[in-house]
Write an enzyme that holds these catalytic residues in place. Structure first.
Site, mmCIF file in Angstrom:
data_model
loop_
_atom_site.group_PDB
_atom_site.id
_atom_site.type_symbol
_atom_site.label_atom_id
_atom_site.label_comp_id
_atom_site.label_asym_id
_atom_site.label_seq_id
_atom_site.Cartn_x
_atom_site.Cartn_y
_atom_site.Cartn_z
ATOM 1 N N LYS A 12 5.242 -0.995 5.329
ATOM 2 C CA LYS A 12 3.835 -1.405 5.317
ATOM 3 C C LYS A 12 3.699 -2.813 5.883
ATOM 4 C CE LYS A 12 2.580 1.432 1.350
ATOM 5 N NZ LYS A 12 2.522 1.507 -0.113
ATOM 6 N N GLN A 44 2.044 -1.358 -5.349
ATOM 7 C CA GLN A 44 2.874 -0.180 -5.118
ATOM 8 C C GLN A 44 3.138 0.552 -6.433
ATOM 9 O OE1 GLN A 44 3.811 1.014 -2.131
ATOM 10 N NE2 GLN A 44 4.904 2.721 -3.057
ATOM 11 N N ASP A 89 -6.266 1.036 -1.465
ATOM 12 C CA ASP A 89 -5.724 2.329 -1.888
ATOM 13 C C ASP A 89 -6.835 3.289 -2.318
ATOM 14 O OD1 ASP A 89 -2.986 2.909 -1.720
ATOM 15 O OD2 ASP A 89 -2.490 1.564 -3.376
HETATM 16 N N1 GUN Z 1 3.196 5.263 -4.287
HETATM 17 C C1 GUN Z 1 3.238 6.457 -3.651
HETATM 18 N N2 GUN Z 1 2.158 6.593 -2.846
HETATM 19 C C2 GUN Z 1 1.421 5.475 -2.991
HETATM 20 C C3 GUN Z 1 0.189 5.024 -2.419
HETATM 21 O O1 GUN Z 1 -0.458 5.701 -1.620
HETATM 22 N N3 GUN Z 1 -0.228 3.813 -2.818
HETATM 23 C C4 GUN Z 1 0.451 3.057 -3.708
HETATM 24 N N4 GUN Z 1 -0.052 1.882 -4.055
HETATM 25 N N5 GUN Z 1 1.592 3.434 -4.264
HETATM 26 C C5 GUN Z 1 2.070 4.641 -3.903
#
Ligand code: GUN
Length: 289
Positions: A49, A93, A116
């Site tokens: 990311k 995350q 998100d």
């Molecule tokens: N963990 C697995 N998928 C995601 C996501 O789309 N966003 C976040 N913040 N954590 C995750």
């Protein structure tokens, strides 16, 4: 002939388009990513990311906290990021360690910085059809579906998996485009027969190759959200989806591969969301991406 939906290429296009948009903004959007603990898969996601964020011309702020950080400390960091004018998007995350209440943490994020789309305010906006920041994985899935399905309206969409991250928001998005939507899950009776009715099948259960080729009708478009690491006989490992790809390919109309399907699109949609959040917060028109 089955069409492979090339998520890697689509994601590269979207990221390039976001980068072009950013270069014309006159300001640099900032995306903050918070990682708690040392989970190796999460660390890889966060690294990817960060890389994509910088490549698109955004500022990337990474905050790594130890596994045993207190919830109070994490909430203080969120508060700091909420009040930081250089930060347009905040992503924590998941999963978080068990001693932290994830719901409390997600609810603490300013909804306008919630790239998100997990905050209840944004979940409500999504379900009521209001403009919002929507979760990245289902947003990417919608882009991939649109690339092969001319008319989503009226189609039978079956979602396997009911998570807040994928299954539920996916249902809201498909419903908004007038598909007939069912969410199925591990306790659904006769799941195979349900899957066989799907024109659009979304597999998001997190069980390696659970959905077999003969569960899918030939005209179906299959979006495989699963990313499962399984061990091979030689002691190494490989990534597989929730769909038995080799059984489905050659049989269905279109399918996303794993890896190289949904995964790359999620990150590209995160960049898009960060740019959108920055524009909305700074009262700048949202560029086409
Ligand atoms: N963990 C697995 N998928 C995601 C996501 O789309 N966003 C976040 N913040 N954590 C995750």
């Amino acid at each position: 002939m089955t069409r492979l939906i090339d998520g890697k290429a689509m994601a590269a296009n979207l990221r390039a388009s976001a980068a072009r948009a950013v270069s014309g903004l006159g300001f640099k959007p900032g995306l903050a990513v918070v990682l708690v603990g040392e989970d190796p898969a999460s660390a890889v996601y966060v690294r990817n990311k960060g890389k994509a964020t910088i490549e698109a011309g955004l500022n990337s702020f990474e905050h790594k906290l130890p596994e045993d950080v207190s919830e109070t400390k994490l909430l203080s960091l969120i508060e700091l990021l909420n009040n930081d004018n250089t930060v347009d998007g905040i992503l924590v995350q998941l999963p978080l360690p068990a001693h932290i209440n994830a719901e409390r943490v997600l609810n603490a994020i300013n909804p306008d910085k919630d790239v998100d789309g997990f905050h209840p305010t944004n979940v409500g906006r999504l379900w009521t059809g209001a403009p919002t920041l929507a979760p990245c994985t289902p947003t990417g899935c919608m882009r991939m579906i649109r690339s092969v399905v001319q008319k989503i309206a009226g189609k039978e969409a079956i979602i396997v998996g009911r998570s807040n991250i994928v299954g539920k928001p996916m249902a809201a998005m498909l419903l908004a485009e007038s598909a007939t939507v069912s969410i199925t899950h591990s306790q659904t009776i006769d799941l195979r027969e349900r899957c066989r009715t799907a024109d659009i099948l979304i597999a998001a259960v997190g069980r390696p190759e659970m959905i077999r080729g003969d569960w899918i009708k030939p005209s179906a478009v299959v979006i495989d959200v699963g990313i499962n690491r399984v061990s091979k006989e030689d002691g190494k490992s490989r990534l597989v989806g929730d769909v038995a790809f080799e059984e489905a390919v050659g049989r269905v109309q279109a399918i996303t591969p794993v890896p190289g399907g949904v995964g790359p699109m999620t990150i590209a949609c995160l960049i898009e969301n960060a740019v959108r959040a920055a524009c909305i917060r700074r009262a700048h028109p949202i560029p086409e991406m």
